[in-house]
Write an enzyme that holds these catalytic residues in place. Structure first.
Site, mmCIF file in Angstrom:
data_model
loop_
_atom_site.group_PDB
_atom_site.id
_atom_site.type_symbol
_atom_site.label_atom_id
_atom_site.label_comp_id
_atom_site.label_asym_id
_atom_site.label_seq_id
_atom_site.Cartn_x
_atom_site.Cartn_y
_atom_site.Cartn_z
ATOM 1 N N LYS A 54 -16.052 3.847 5.375
ATOM 2 C CA LYS A 54 -15.242 4.245 4.224
ATOM 3 C C LYS A 54 -14.386 3.049 3.820
ATOM 4 O O LYS A 54 -13.335 2.785 4.393
ATOM 5 C CB LYS A 54 -14.325 5.427 4.518
ATOM 6 C CG LYS A 54 -13.660 5.980 3.230
ATOM 7 C CD LYS A 54 -12.291 6.563 3.457
ATOM 8 C CE LYS A 54 -11.187 5.542 3.336
ATOM 9 N NZ LYS A 54 -10.996 4.977 1.970
ATOM 10 N N GLU B 137 7.542 -4.537 6.594
ATOM 11 C CA GLU B 137 6.386 -5.258 6.082
ATOM 12 C C GLU B 137 6.380 -5.154 4.564
ATOM 13 O O GLU B 137 6.303 -4.061 4.006
ATOM 14 C CB GLU B 137 5.100 -4.687 6.660
ATOM 15 C CG GLU B 137 3.861 -5.459 6.224
ATOM 16 C CD GLU B 137 2.588 -4.914 6.849
ATOM 17 O OE1 GLU B 137 1.765 -5.736 7.289
ATOM 18 O OE2 GLU B 137 2.433 -3.686 6.897
ATOM 19 N N GLU C 104 -5.788 -1.204 13.736
ATOM 20 C CA GLU C 104 -5.210 -2.513 13.417
ATOM 21 C C GLU C 104 -4.330 -2.264 12.214
ATOM 22 O O GLU C 104 -4.819 -2.058 11.101
ATOM 23 C CB GLU C 104 -6.318 -3.534 13.129
ATOM 24 C CG GLU C 104 -5.829 -4.971 13.114
ATOM 25 C CD GLU C 104 -5.450 -5.429 11.732
ATOM 26 O OE1 GLU C 104 -4.222 -5.439 11.450
ATOM 27 O OE2 GLU C 104 -6.330 -5.751 10.934
#
Length: 485
Positions: free
Chosen positions: A180, A389, A255
């Site tokens: 996906k 982030e 990850e």
């Protein structure tokens, strides 16, 4: 219309999925528009899958698993070899697709996005040739076997690179997969499915279903016939996938996000360490989870570092990604552009010193999701721009007073994906590297190593990608006692 979009349109792939060795129409009618971020205009419309499409792909992968997992390693390696060759043959087509779908400068797509993706194929092929799937421990055989059907969820920022980083080791291990890709950058994924088909991939071994995370991503994570999920994405997405996967107790490799530090030791050559640090932070316009966006500098060297960093950032050419002179194109999509603008505003509100850049587009660019490469200095470790982030071209320069203090600041984050250390004394750098809590540490900007395992500590995820360890994520361990007599 770029050649990549024209190719996919003429072949009829935009409205289809690749399942069981065939291009199939979706069961539903949902679609998504792919927007070129350089011109803010639609360039393609893709089909979006639903639970029925997911189930169809998983059934195909399950049916193919036994045969594929029992293929000799040499046959699996031969497929990867063909894929590697075709990917390199079509480098320009892939580069144009990546530039169109997420805005990477065409020069960067040609020299990094596509070639580095091909390296993951090569490494998986080469590691497969020498990997000991059976080892001896006394009279016991330690067998490493393919885990089964794997759902692979990939992001928009390195669309092809992240696909090959998962597909190649999974197939090498003997697994079958359902991919996906991000619905925001699906063009290169469709081209990759064509490569798999042209390479002679057996039906069901590789399958692709486009769709959203809440529908297709969750469908794969919760599916009882999927044995493993590997996701690259935000920490929030990783948590949701893990929650969906929990009832079926499948393996989940993640990850996720990062806020990587770059410690400039007092003895470092600043004329080299700072410009390369800016380049690393702004690689892919900062849209990399491991980008070293926190530059930690000895307080006494801050003034000099600011000058060097501003000079390095001023050399970046932000503009039309198809222009050969451009080093950095637009931000990949509107939500990310708005996130970056908001965080730059927060940095100003928090009192950080603006060295270069700032909010808004570069002055000569009125259309496109272009952001100004921005550097803040005198950043406090508790500021949001030092903790969150941002995923864009925003670098925070943070002062430290001692090397031990620098290590403490480096580790003062919920993330632990990557880190950098610059200096001249190798023993000192090695000692600092050993104290940093992250999955990778780079000393003095070494060359990229596709065999170096990559993954995170803490909320940057778990599991490893790349190299031998990347393939081992897709293997189960079986002990057969009394195997040897």
């Amino acid at each position: 219309m770029t050649s990549a979009v024209r190719h996919l349109t003429e072949a009829g792939f935009l409205g289809k999925f690749y399942i069981d060795g065939e291009w199939r129409k979706p069961t539903g009618l949902a679609t998504a528009i792919v927007v070129n971020p350089a011109i803010e205009q639609p360039v393609a419309e893709i089909a979006l899958g639903d639970d029925e499409d997911v189930d169809c792909a998983v059934v195909a992968a399950r049916k193919a698993f036994t045969g594929w997992s029992r293929k000799p390693a040499a046959e699996r390696a031969a497929l990867l070899d063909r894929v590697h060759g075709l990917l390199l043959d079509r480098l320009e087509l892939f580069a144009q697709a990546i530039t169109c779908e997420m805005g990477a400068a065409i020069t960067y797509a040609r020299r990094a996005q596509v070639p580095l993706a091909a390296e993951h194929i090569r490494v998986a092929r080469d590691n497969l040739a020498t990997y000991p799937f059976i080892a001896t421990r006394g009279s016991t055989a330690i067998m490493r076997e393919a885990i089964g059907v794997c759902g692979l969820i990939t992001p928009w920022n390195w669309p092809l690179y992240q696909i090959t980083a998962k597909v190649a080791p999974a197939l090498a291990a003997g697994c079958t997969v359902v991919l996906k890709p991000s619905e925001l950058s699906p063009l290169s994924a469709l081209l990759f499915a064509k490569v798999m088909d042209d390479a002679g991939c057996p039906p069901g071994v590789f399958n692709l279903v486009n769709g959203t995370g809440p529908v297709v991503g969750t469908g794969l994570a919760s599916h009882p016939q999927v044995d493993m999920i590997s996701i690259t994405g935000s920490t929030r997405a990783g948590v949701l996938v893990a929650q969906a996967a929990a009832p079926t107790v499948k393996r989940v490799a993640q990850e996720l996000g990062g806020k990587s530090p770059n410690i400039i030791l007092p003895d470092a050559d600043l004329s080299r360490a700072v410009p390369l640090g800016v380049a690393a932070a702004f690689r892919n316009l900062g849209q990399s989870c491991s980008a070293p966006t926190r530059m930690l500098v000895s307080r006494s060297q801050m003034a000099k570092v600011e000058i060097l960093a501003a000079a390095a950032a001023s050399e970046l050419v932000v503009g039309d990604p198809l222009a050969e002179s451009t080093t950095h194109g637009p931000i990949a999509n509107p939500p990310q552009f708005e996130r970056i603008q908001a965080m730059i505003g927060i940095g100003l509100e928090e009192g950080a010193k603006l060295v270069i850049g700032g909010p808004g587009r570069p002055n000569d660019l009125q259309v496109g999701f272009y952001a100004r490469p921005t550097i803040f200095s005198n950043v406090n470790r508790d500021m949001r721009i030092a903790q969150e982030e941002i995923f864009g071209p925003v670098l925070s320069i943070i002062p430290y007073d001692t090397v031990d203090g620098a290590v403490e600041i480096a580790n003062d984050t919920v993330y632990g994906l990557g880190a950098h250390v610059q200096g001249t004394d190798i023993e000192t750098m090695q000692a600092v590297a050993g104290q940093i809590r992250s999955g990778q540490v780079h000393l003095n900007y070494p060359d990229w190593d596709p065999n170096a395992p990559f993954g995170g500590y803490k909320r940057s995820g778990n599991g490893r990608e790349y190299g031998r360890e990347g393939m081992e994520e897709y293997l189960e361990t079986k002990a057969v006692l009394g195997f040897y007599r």
